[in-house]
Design an enzyme around this catalytic site. Structure first.
Site, PDB file in Angstrom:
ATOM      1  NE  ARG A  40      17.587  -5.301  23.501  1.00  0.00           N
ATOM      2  CZ  ARG A  40      16.920  -4.730  24.488  1.00  0.00           C
ATOM      3  NH1 ARG A  40      16.302  -5.468  25.400  1.00  0.00           N
ATOM      4  NH2 ARG A  40      16.831  -3.422  24.568  1.00  0.00           N
ATOM      5  CE  LYS A  88      26.400 -11.212  31.505  1.00  0.00           C
ATOM      6  NZ  LYS A  88      25.128 -10.547  31.273  1.00  0.00           N
ATOM      7  CG  HIS A 123      49.852 -27.421  33.735  1.00  0.00           C
ATOM      8  ND1 HIS A 123      48.772 -28.213  33.412  1.00  0.00           N
ATOM      9  CD2 HIS A 123      50.444 -28.010  34.811  1.00  0.00           C
ATOM     10  CE1 HIS A 123      48.725 -29.236  34.255  1.00  0.00           C
ATOM     11  NE2 HIS A 123      49.727 -29.137  35.120  1.00  0.00           N
ATOM     12  CB  VAL A 179      21.505 -14.584  25.567  1.00  0.00           C
ATOM     13  CG1 VAL A 179      22.487 -14.055  26.604  1.00  0.00           C
ATOM     14  CG2 VAL A 179      22.246 -15.323  24.466  1.00  0.00           C
ATOM     15  CB  ILE A 180      17.587 -11.908  27.857  1.00  0.00           C
ATOM     16  CG1 ILE A 180      18.452 -10.900  27.099  1.00  0.00           C
ATOM     17  CG2 ILE A 180      16.873 -11.218  29.024  1.00  0.00           C
ATOM     18  CD1 ILE A 180      17.657  -9.807  26.406  1.00  0.00           C
ATOM     19  N   GLY A 220      25.759   4.679  28.501  1.00  0.00           N
ATOM     20  CA  GLY A 220      25.975   3.251  28.712  1.00  0.00           C
ATOM     21  C   GLY A 220      24.924   2.396  28.047  1.00  0.00           C
ATOM     22  CB  SER A 249      13.514 -12.599  27.606  1.00  0.00           C
ATOM     23  OG  SER A 249      13.312 -13.947  28.004  1.00  0.00           O
ATOM     24  CB  ALA A 285      18.234  12.593  18.915  1.00  0.00           C
TER      25      ALA A 285
END
Length: 453
Positions: A267, A48, A439, A183-184, A36, A264, A111
């Site tokens: 990134r 959210k 509507h 945004v953050i 994720g 923030s 990795a």
């Protein structure tokens, strides 16, 4: 031997893996943390979940505006965080189930790219090596942490937070300084402001919300300033230490005491230590360079999601991963970055796609801008007692097609996909005039705007 090795199990990686698995490719996903990625574990979904609790709390506090009376509403932050964890766990489990169904193998390890052999691309993960005919890099991004005085030590002590730590605070702080008005930062400002924390936003630019249409960002700033958020714009942060954030503005130095500092400011792609140099992959400012097909400069190596630095949005990553898989399968596909929508999940929401009032001037485009109040919508008025939302529609004057749409108001996040389709398919005003919108809805304001001169 695998047909495809995917580095990273975030939105780009797991979605691409599912598509590849169902197409019959023997696929391996290597993810060092949880499936994720940042979106599901530390970004989109957790924020959210918090913001929805804050929205309900806001409704409770202002219920009398709609004839609903409550006692003294309170918010249980610990419960909110616990629910967030439950939601994340459920969705992470769902991703794992989808990959299992697609017969995708998943390895949890860090990795690194070792080399290109005669058989394919060799990747190390833990104490094992894996070889794939094709390699798709989806390692995502991490918070940008500039060399601000005291920041490193403050992160260690817990005074400074990134998007990861802020989501797990056990108690609500009395005050928080958010460094960065993107945004953050704005979404966290929205949450903490709603639940009673004193919020300061320190931003280097003279406006918030980055590239969002300037009129929209000003409306958002005005809304939150009225709620008590203090915006300090055009300020350079000089230190984060000793329980305070210090900044310089207009030649003056100011120290702002607070319980926490949330950093923030953006990134950066996660390519350090990945071994890109072992394949000769071309990088620009740490991002893997790709074309519209997801190809890198090395045949057989692809990159999708934040790691290519093009559009650091989860939904962009989904599509980029699909584009890569389609091209690997011989189905020519490309991504159009001009029609990718973006959303800020504040309350009210902000949603945008395409050109802005500023960008058409910068590019010298012959276009018209129509601004319409959301008060043309009966539903909007019924549900927003004090709302002042707008929608801005940008139209190409030569072809009369929609090239941009921006809005601030309720349901903006759910409406913007339709606007993105308009931009992607180059729908003309005359085409939209013939569409029947339900509507009463907020989205019918878009059609209303098509009939205005």
């Amino acid at each position: 031997m695998y047909d495809l090795i995917i580095l990273g199990g975030g939105p780009a990686g797991y979605n691409a893996a599912e598509r590849a698995g169902h197409a019959g490719l023997k696929t391996l996903v290597i993810e060092e943390r949880a499936l994720g990625g940042v979106c599901l574990n530390e970004g989109c979904i957790p924020t959210k979940t918090l913001l929805y609790s804050a929205k309900i709390y806001d409704y409770a506090k202002h219920g009398e505006d709609y004839g609903v009376k409550f006692g003294s509403a309170t918010i249980d932050h610990a419960f909110v965080v616990g629910r967030k964890n439950k939601v994340v766990k459920q969705l992470v489990s769902g991703v794992g189930a989808k990959l299992k169904k697609a017969k995708v193998e998943v390895v949890n390890a860090t990795a690194a790219i070792k080399e290109r052999s005669s058989e394919g691309f060799v990747v190390t993960a833990g104490d094992k090596e894996y070889t794939g005919k094709q390699l798709l890099i989806c390692t995502g991004s991490s918070p940008a942490l500039p060399p601000i005085d005291g920041l490193a030590d403050s992160l260690k002590s817990g005074f400074a937070l990134t998007n990861r730590e802020v989501l797990d605070l056990e108690k609500l702080p009395a005050s928080i300084v958010i460094v960065g008005g993107g945004v953050i930062g704005l979404e966290m400002a929205s949450y903490f402001n709603s639940v009673g924390t004193k919020v300061y936003v320190v931003e280097m630019m003279d406006h918030i919300a980055g590239a969002v249409d300037r009129e929209i960002s000003k409306l958002l700033q005005k809304e939150y300033a009225a709620r008590g958020v203090e915006f300090i714009l055009g300020a350079k942060v000089t230190s984060v230490k000793d329980g305070a954030v210090s900044y310089e503005k207009d030649g003056k130095s100011v120290s702002l005491p607070c319980d926490y500092a949330l950093v923030s400011i953006g990134r950066r792609p996660r390519t350090a230590g990945l071994g890109c140099e072992n394949l000769g992959l071309k990088l620009e400012r740490g991002a893997i360079v790709t074309d519209e097909y997801g190809k890198t400069n090395v045949p057989g190596v692809w990159a999708a999601g934040d790691v290519n630095g093009k559009s650091m949005l989860a939904h962009t990553a989904y599509r980029e991963g699909e584009v890569c898989i389609n091209n690997i399968l011989g189905k020519k596909d490309r991504i159009n970055y001009n029609s990718i929508p973006s959303v800020i999940y504040t309350n009210p929401e902000v949603a945008s796609v395409g050109e802005t009032s500023e960008s058409i001037k910068e590019k010298g485009l012959d276009a018209s801008v129509e601004t319409v109040t959301l008060k043309y919508s009966g539903r909007y008025i019924a549900e927003n007692e004090h709302g002042n939302g707008i929608v801005k529609i940008i139209t190409d004057n030569k072809h009369h097609n929609i090239i941009g749409l921006h809005m601030i108001g309720s349901y903006a996040s759910e409406i913007i996909y339709g606007a993105a389709m308009m931009v992607e398919t180059e729908m003309r005003v005359a085409d939209i005039q013939k569409l029947v919108f339900p509507h009463p809805t907020v989205c019918e304001v878009i059609r209303e705007a098509m009939f205005m001169d």
